[in-house]
Design an enzyme around this catalytic site. Structure first.
Site, mmCIF file in Angstrom:
data_model
loop_
_atom_site.group_PDB
_atom_site.id
_atom_site.type_symbol
_atom_site.label_atom_id
_atom_site.label_comp_id
_atom_site.label_asym_id
_atom_site.label_seq_id
_atom_site.Cartn_x
_atom_site.Cartn_y
_atom_site.Cartn_z
ATOM 1 C CG HIS A 36 21.588 26.069 -6.155
ATOM 2 N ND1 HIS A 36 20.966 26.234 -4.952
ATOM 3 C CD2 HIS A 36 22.282 24.914 -6.072
ATOM 4 C CE1 HIS A 36 21.283 25.221 -4.153
ATOM 5 N NE2 HIS A 36 22.080 24.405 -4.810
ATOM 6 C CD GLU A 67 26.084 18.768 -9.368
ATOM 7 O OE1 GLU A 67 25.119 18.254 -8.804
ATOM 8 O OE2 GLU A 67 27.265 18.446 -9.158
HETATM 9 C C1 SDX Z 1 22.317 20.417 -6.966
HETATM 10 O O1 SDX Z 1 19.369 21.971 -3.366
HETATM 11 C C2 SDX Z 1 20.612 21.764 -3.328
HETATM 12 O O2 SDX Z 1 21.320 22.185 -2.441
HETATM 13 C C3 SDX Z 1 21.135 20.907 -4.463
HETATM 14 C C4 SDX Z 1 22.647 20.786 -4.541
HETATM 15 C C5 SDX Z 1 23.191 20.017 -3.375
HETATM 16 O O3 SDX Z 1 24.373 20.217 -3.035
HETATM 17 O O4 SDX Z 1 22.480 19.142 -2.853
HETATM 18 O O5 SDX Z 1 23.231 22.057 -4.571
HETATM 19 C C6 SDX Z 1 23.083 20.017 -5.797
HETATM 20 O O6 SDX Z 1 21.254 19.899 -7.132
HETATM 21 C C7 SDX Z 1 22.846 21.455 -7.911
HETATM 22 C C8 SDX Z 1 21.889 21.665 -9.134
HETATM 23 C C9 SDX Z 1 22.267 20.619 -10.206
HETATM 24 N N1 SDX Z 1 21.248 20.657 -11.301
HETATM 25 C C10 SDX Z 1 21.517 21.263 -12.465
HETATM 26 O O7 SDX Z 1 22.546 21.885 -12.712
HETATM 27 C C11 SDX Z 1 20.386 21.129 -13.476
HETATM 28 C C12 SDX Z 1 20.152 22.487 -14.150
HETATM 29 N N2 SDX Z 1 19.590 23.418 -13.129
HETATM 30 C C13 SDX Z 1 18.163 23.628 -13.173
HETATM 31 O O8 SDX Z 1 17.425 22.466 -13.490
HETATM 32 C C14 SDX Z 1 17.638 24.459 -12.010
HETATM 33 O O9 SDX Z 1 18.451 25.555 -11.884
HETATM 34 C C15 SDX Z 1 17.436 23.828 -10.642
HETATM 35 C C16 SDX Z 1 16.578 22.624 -10.701
HETATM 36 C C17 SDX Z 1 18.750 23.492 -10.040
HETATM 37 C C18 SDX Z 1 16.747 24.866 -9.758
HETATM 38 O O10 SDX Z 1 15.587 25.217 -10.411
HETATM 39 P P1 SDX Z 1 14.428 26.036 -9.703
HETATM 40 O O11 SDX Z 1 14.879 26.724 -8.479
HETATM 41 O O12 SDX Z 1 13.261 25.128 -9.553
HETATM 42 O O13 SDX Z 1 14.187 27.165 -10.738
HETATM 43 P P2 SDX Z 1 12.917 27.258 -11.654
HETATM 44 O O14 SDX Z 1 12.646 25.943 -12.306
HETATM 45 O O15 SDX Z 1 11.860 27.926 -10.861
HETATM 46 O O16 SDX Z 1 13.438 28.216 -12.823
HETATM 47 C C19 SDX Z 1 13.318 29.603 -12.667
HETATM 48 C C20 SDX Z 1 13.599 30.154 -14.055
HETATM 49 C C21 SDX Z 1 12.832 29.427 -15.168
HETATM 50 O O17 SDX Z 1 12.659 30.354 -16.222
HETATM 51 P P3 SDX Z 1 11.144 30.849 -16.575
HETATM 52 O O18 SDX Z 1 10.378 29.592 -16.900
HETATM 53 O O19 SDX Z 1 10.636 31.555 -15.362
HETATM 54 O O20 SDX Z 1 11.340 31.734 -17.773
HETATM 55 O O21 SDX Z 1 14.989 30.005 -14.369
HETATM 56 C C22 SDX Z 1 15.125 29.148 -15.497
HETATM 57 C C23 SDX Z 1 13.830 28.389 -15.642
HETATM 58 O O22 SDX Z 1 13.619 28.037 -16.995
HETATM 59 N N3 SDX Z 1 16.242 28.262 -15.215
HETATM 60 C C24 SDX Z 1 17.126 27.887 -16.139
HETATM 61 C C25 SDX Z 1 18.048 27.052 -15.467
HETATM 62 N N4 SDX Z 1 17.685 26.959 -14.185
HETATM 63 C C26 SDX Z 1 16.555 27.696 -14.033
HETATM 64 N N5 SDX Z 1 17.218 28.180 -17.450
HETATM 65 C C27 SDX Z 1 18.264 27.617 -18.124
HETATM 66 N N6 SDX Z 1 19.189 26.808 -17.534
HETATM 67 C C28 SDX Z 1 19.103 26.517 -16.231
HETATM 68 N N7 SDX Z 1 20.037 25.711 -15.662
#
Ligand code: SDX
Length: 365
Positions: A253, A308
């Site tokens: 998140h 989710e």
């Molecule tokens: C919602 O904003 C809100 O409030 C949203 C929400 C709401 O109520 O409105 O809460 C609803 O959107 C919940 C999120 C639903 N989405 C998912 O579950 C999709 C999977 N999650 C990821 O795509 C991710 O965690 C995000 C998009 C939710 C947040 O990503 P960020 O903050 O942009 O994190 P990032 O891309 O900077 O990642 C940081 C690191 C990376 O690793 P490195 O490249 O540095 O090695 O963490 C890793 C990412 O690869 N990472 C994950 C991951 N989420 C982040 N790795 C594996 N699985 C994941 N789910």
């Protein structure tokens, strides 16, 4: 000049609508713990809290519930638009299209509670009406005697839901009603900042929520569980995903760097279906395994289940079809979108950030 592409940590507004505390894992709606509201109040009461600033008295609660119920029916022009969209149109696109049509009756500025009620009340009917057409069934007209959550289940399933199912769906739509400046809510505020109408702002918000990084994740959680299939396959499958650079749906998140409090609350709600849900035990095992592996592969990233992951279990439990998971998230978030739109309209400051030009300059003219 550092470019902050994701606007991480950028504060653009003061609000008394909600606190999303990512460090402590708190979610507060106007001074109330969201998790307490989810077990003690109805969705309509929480909408009243967000929009009017206080939890309704018994009289106010009954009057507001009746006002929303009276606005549920779809006028013929909306039914015509919904039916005219090609069969392959996904339901979020149907909700976006129909919502934009509601506003075409020339919503005047500034946005009002009545306009917000009109859109919020119709969202479940739009979704259920299209679902009936998609599944070849006669659409069921809304029942004004039922609450928001119960009526939605009734229109989807053709029978009045049990108290357990009504309570569970109420808890889900309360916990997803509002969440600060997430991508879809911020979209609605940007559109409102131009003095455009509330239907345009909510239409834009629906478009943002549709994306799998935002609201599109719960159905992807079901797909993940289906592909994993068994507890034995969880670790190898999850390792493969992470090593392949894939995101685990329902984890991580932008704000919560600890357990998403909504995931904690919905995990408890899903206990009420543990016996009926074939994937409940697998969900528990996948959650534990994924948290352990994300710590191993992404140390320091604090990746935990978000709303989710357990939303999928609750929506499965109340028999919402998987393709309606995100539309159901959308009907819930209508409350928060509208509250922020009404708040933005009061401030009415055009939102207009800048960019750094890195292209070539033309020769002096
Ligand atoms: C919602 O904003 C809100 O409030 C949203 C929400 C709401 O109520 O409105 O809460 C609803 O959107 C919940 C999120 C639903 N989405 C998912 O579950 C999709 C999977 N999650 C990821 O795509 C991710 O965690 C995000 C998009 C939710 C947040 O990503 P960020 O903050 O942009 O994190 P990032 O891309 O900077 O990642 C940081 C690191 C990376 O690793 P490195 O490249 O540095 O090695 O963490 C890793 C990412 O690869 N990472 C994950 C991951 N989420 C982040 N790795 C594996 N699985 C994941 N789910």
């Amino acid at each position: 000049m550092t470019i902050n592409a994701g606007l991480e940590g950028i504060v653009v507004a003061e609000t008394d609508l909600s606190l999303v505390d990512g460090t402590n894992g708190y979610l507060v709606y106007r001074g109330n713990w969201a998790k307490d509201l989810a077990i003690s109040r109805t969705y309509e009461d929480v909408v009243h809290l967000l929009w009017r600033g206080h939890l309704p008295s018994e009289q106010e609660s009954e009057a507001f519930r009746a006002e929303l119920a009276a606005r549920r029916k779809l006028p013929d022009y909306l039914k015509t638009i919904i039916a005219a969209l090609p069969p392959e149109t996904d339901t979020m696109s149907v909700l976006r299209t129909a919502t934009s049509a509601i506003g075409n009756r020339g919503y005047a500025w500034p946005p009002t509670f009545e306009q917000a009620s009109d859109i919020l009340a119709k969202a479940p009917t739009i979704i259920a009406y299209r679902h009936a057409l998609n599944t070849g069934r006669d659409p069921i007209e809304p029942d004004e005697s039922l609450g928001h959550a119960a009526n939605y289940l009734y229109m989807l399933h053709g029978e009045k839901p049990t108290r357990v199912h009504t309570r569970a769906l109420d808890a889900y739509i309360i916990l997803t009603a509002e969440h600060g400046l997430n991508a879809s809510t911020f979209t609605g505020r940007v559109i409102t900042s131009t003095r455009s109408d509330i239907a345009s702002a909510i239409t834009g918000a629906i478009g943002a929520l549709k994306g799998p990084l935002h609201g599109g994740a719960p159905s992807e959680v079901d797909t993940m569980l289906e592909e994993i299939g068994t507890k034995e396959n969880a670790e190898p499958w999850l390792r493969g995903q992470i090593e392949g650079g894939e995101r685990l749906m329902g984890f991580g998140h932008r704000v919560y760097k600890t357990m998403d409090p909504r995931a904690v609350a919905l995990r408890l709600v899903s206990d009420s279906f543990a016996g009926e849900d074939p994937w409940f035990d697998l969900s528990v095992h996948v959650e534990e395994t994924a948290v352990r592996l994300l710590k191993e592969y992404k140390p320091g990233r604090n990746l935990y289940p978000n709303v989710e992951f357990w939303a999928a279990a609750v929506l499965r439990g109340v028999r919402i079809p998987t393709d309606l998971y995100t539309p159901t998230f959308g009907l819930a978030r209508m409350a928060g979108w509208s509250a922020h739109i009404l708040e933005q309209a009061d401030k009415n400051r055009l939102i207009r950030p800048e960019s750094t030009y890195v292209g070539e300059m033309p020769k002096a003219s």
